[in-house]
Every structure is written in C-alpha cells, then in structure tokens.
Design a protein around this motif. Sequence first.
Motif, mmCIF file in Angstrom:
data_model
loop_
_atom_site.group_PDB
_atom_site.id
_atom_site.type_symbol
_atom_site.label_atom_id
_atom_site.label_comp_id
_atom_site.label_asym_id
_atom_site.label_seq_id
_atom_site.Cartn_x
_atom_site.Cartn_y
_atom_site.Cartn_z
ATOM 1 N N ALA A 162 -1.191 0.780 11.479
ATOM 2 C CA ALA A 162 -0.389 0.129 9.884
ATOM 3 C C ALA A 162 0.629 -0.651 11.205
ATOM 4 C CB ALA A 162 -0.247 1.271 9.244
ATOM 5 N N THR A 167 -0.587 -4.344 8.796
ATOM 6 C CA THR A 167 0.905 -3.709 7.510
ATOM 7 C C THR A 167 0.723 -5.199 7.205
ATOM 8 O OG1 THR A 167 1.358 -2.374 8.671
ATOM 9 C CG2 THR A 167 3.046 -3.148 6.484
ATOM 10 N N VAL A 203 3.615 3.984 7.318
ATOM 11 C CA VAL A 203 3.997 3.098 7.175
ATOM 12 C C VAL A 203 4.661 2.459 8.785
ATOM 13 C CG1 VAL A 203 3.957 0.298 6.868
ATOM 14 C CG2 VAL A 203 2.250 2.204 5.166
ATOM 15 N N ASP A 216 5.859 0.464 3.234
ATOM 16 C CA ASP A 216 4.697 1.271 1.915
ATOM 17 C C ASP A 216 4.579 0.952 0.534
ATOM 18 O OD1 ASP A 216 4.372 4.252 0.648
ATOM 19 O OD2 ASP A 216 3.267 3.777 2.372
#
Length: 549
Positions: A162, A167, A203, A216
Amino acid sequence: MIVGAGFAGYHAARTLSRMSRHKADITLLNPTDYFLYVPLLPQVAAGVLEPRRVAVSLSAGLPGVRLVLGEADRVDLDARLVPCTGPEGARDTLAYDRLVLAVGSVNKLLPIPGVAEYAHGFRGLPEALYLRDHVTRQIELAAVAGDRDSCAARCTFVVVGAGYTGTEVAAHGKTYTDAQVREHPLRQGMRPRWMLLDVAPRVLPELDERLSRTADRVLRRRGVDVRMGTSVKEATHEGVLLTDGEFVPTRTLVWCVGVRPDPLVESTGRPLERGRIVVDPYLQVPGRPEVFACGDAAAVPDAYNPGGFTPMTAQHAWRHGRIAAINVAASLGVCARRPYRHRDLGFIVDLGGAQAAANPLGVPLSGPPAAAVTRGYHLAAMPGNRLRVAADWLLSGVLPRQAVQLGLVRSWSVPLDTASPELARVGGGPRERAGAEADGGTRAGAGPGSAAEPKSERITDITDVIDTTEKMQLAGAEPAERPSRAGASEDEGDGTQTASSSPAPEAARSRPGPEPAKSRPGPEPAPPHEHHPAPGPVKRADIPAEGDS
C-alpha cells in the motif's frame, strides 16, 4: 559514461550535455532508447495514457549524448571498463574517464511460497502493458463464465503493498474495471473486487497521516477492499492464502511491496548499505574519485537526517543526477563541486479521476484541488511528451476508455524475479538460434507442448486447447488441430498471474524453461499458467527504471 537512464541517469546526462556544450564525449548506456516516467505507469495500466506517452526519447531529449543500447554485465573499477551486452547479444566493452552509476532498482522479493511463480511486479512498461491486457481479459472471461465461482475468481484482483505504486494501481484499476463491466456485464449481483493488502497499519505509511486518511477514504468509497496488517502467506494456482487465514480465489496477484537496489552495484566490490553503494555527500564513491553513484542504487547521506540516507524516490533520484553531473564537471575543473542537499517539498498520490492526495509545501489537499496539483506536477516534471499526456487526460475525461487486448506481452515475458523489469523477456535471440542450429535445426527453447515435443495427454478442455496453442505459436511451432467439444469451459489458460481453474498437465508445469544469465545464479520458477516458458536472451546484471511515484 553514465550507466542507466532512469530519473538519475537521464538528468545527469542532460545536465552534463548542457554544461559541456559539445566539448565532452558523453556516453549513456541503457537497455532501451527511452526514459520511462514511472509515476504515470498506473495510468498506462488503466488505459488512461497510451504507453508511448510515458516513454521519452533519449536521442531527442539528450542532444550531444551518445546512446549505446545494451545492459552492463559488471563494472571493472581497476581497468575503468564496463563490459556490456547489446540487444542482439553482441558483447562490447566501454571505457570511461568518469563513471556515473545510475542503475536504479528492481522488484523486491520476499520468501513467500508461490509469489515468484504467481505474482507480477510493476516496475517497467512491459509489466504495465501486461497488466492492462490481463485485467481486460479477466473481465471479458468473467462475463461469459459458466459458474459463479469462476466469475468471482476472475474479477478479483489482489494488490500487495500500500505504498505509492500499490495504492495508485488499486485506485486506477478499480475505476478501469468498473467502466469495463458496463460493456461486459457480469453475473447478477457481481462486481469487480480489488483488494489492497499491506502489513503496515495504514495506507501510504511513509506519508503524513492526513494524506493516508484521504487515500484510504477514497479507496474504500470506490469499493476497494483495504486490508491493513494483512499480507499474503502463500500464493497458489487457485488463489492466495492471506496471513489472517482467509483464502481468496483470484487470477491476479500484483506485487508492489517495494524495490531493492540493482544488483549490478555488487560487482563494484565497494561497501554497500542494504544493497546500495555508499557514496559521500558529493556522490563520489570513497577511494574512487572518478566514480559517482546516484539514484536508487546509491546510499546518499541525508543532510537533514544525520546518519541517515535519502529515500529511494523519484524526487531524490532526479536531483541526485543533476548534482552528480555538476560534480563530474567539477572534477574536470569546470566549476566548484556541490554537496547534495534537498528537503522534501511534498508528496502527491494520483487516485484516478478527480481524486488525489497531495501536500505541496506541507499544505494538505484532497479531491479536485489535489488532482490539479498532481497533474500539474507531473507535466512539469516530465522532460517531454507533455502535450500528448495532457491531450490523453482531456480525451479520457470525455470519451470512454478502449478496453482491448493488444496481446503484445505474455505472462512468461514479465516474471517477478527479473533483473531487468524494463525489458520483456523474448525468445529466439542469437544464442538461442545458435543452439538451435547445433541441435540439428530444432528451434531453441521449444518447450513442452511445442512441435518438437509430442503431447503426452489428450486435450479435452478448451482451456488447455487455447493455452497449449498459444505456447506453441510463441515457440514458433504450428499449433495442433483443435478438437471441438460442445459445452466446453469458457476459461482460458492465458498466462495470467495466478492460476486457471483448468491447469495444464502436471508434467508440463514441473519443467521450467531456460533462464537468462543474470547477476543472481540459479533457475527461475515458471510463471503462472504459462507452463511452457520461452527462453530469454542472455543478459547482464540489469539496469531497471528508477524511482517510485
């Protein structure tokens, strides 16, 4: 001489070219003829940008620089030589007076069972092209799947890591597949499922908590299943087993856990810091004043964090290259040398559409303002293709994306455990052809299932028909006649990242193909589904693209 044309190498070459005014012989050794703008790779995989938009021509962007296509095998500091291998297998040796090592980084592997076989990284253009085709194919196959379980497995996509890359891949991927299912509706009540895993507590753990919360929130609102404190315990051809005990059936495992320095620097014999060659604040290798190192492969002292080193990011690599070029010129008496000093000016994370997270100069932004800052930064940072990139962004905002498979990159062409993610593995190189002639004309690397090897098992499933035919064609053999059968499964053994519900015969899966020569000895496991990998060219130690977004 500059080895590598990532962020550090490209900017080192450009700065030296401008400073020398054609009075110096500058050689750039790189396996490709382009500089890859890595931060925009997720948009290539999601169909927002065409691949050439993020590939900037080295010849056009670096006037006065001699480009040598090839990969460095090692570095001989005593003889001041760099042996290298060209794209067609020819060996050469390049001499230098000053050397700049800017070889970047490669995928970071962890000792998790099955990951090397069933996962794919996201460091180079071939990997982005493969993921785009693969995701498109899985949605199309899921739309015609004969049972709910097969459909669910095909439209489940697991991203591990992440950080920046993971991401952005999950954010853009979810948008892309949601748009695709409007053209290829799935079974009633089913939607594409994207999972983002990381052992970190949040994250984007390396960024400010406000940016982390923004990312997030956007991911969860979009429908991404974010699992923090969770990773992959084992990857199989059926799916992935998570560390919390859950088994997730899937055909896609994207590995974005981080990077490690290019192992070429190990050939220098100089002190390393976690795989990065140690340099002084002037980016010179101690004891070797004619050798400079920068980018992800160099451990550069951090002036604002005494005792630490600058992180492996594009922001630092870019500026490393510029300072290295200035200090190379200083070593020739052109100017005064400078130490490397740079404080982070902020971070940006593109979450697709009008969503992003950014903190320019420490000011936290989210939503459309952050997206505007993010895209403005990318346009300013790109050394070329700005107008083309902006045009693609404009068109993607008003036109639907083209969800088609180009089929240019296969699964076995982009293994996770590779020393050169910027190059797709291909068969039929000069050495393979020479071996074929020595074997009496048999095509080198014709793996199991090719015309050179009789089939040991009758194919009764359309999955195996497609899978085997594709491998035979890639190996250069004529495919066998396809038997037809009513009610055959719609699943295609397409070389996907994880397993098919109708795997190839066990004997075929147990025999890996030849492995290109690399800095790390030993064979490489066979990629998923592509149970008959074609051989790759004999290669050097590797020069990957550098930097992370």
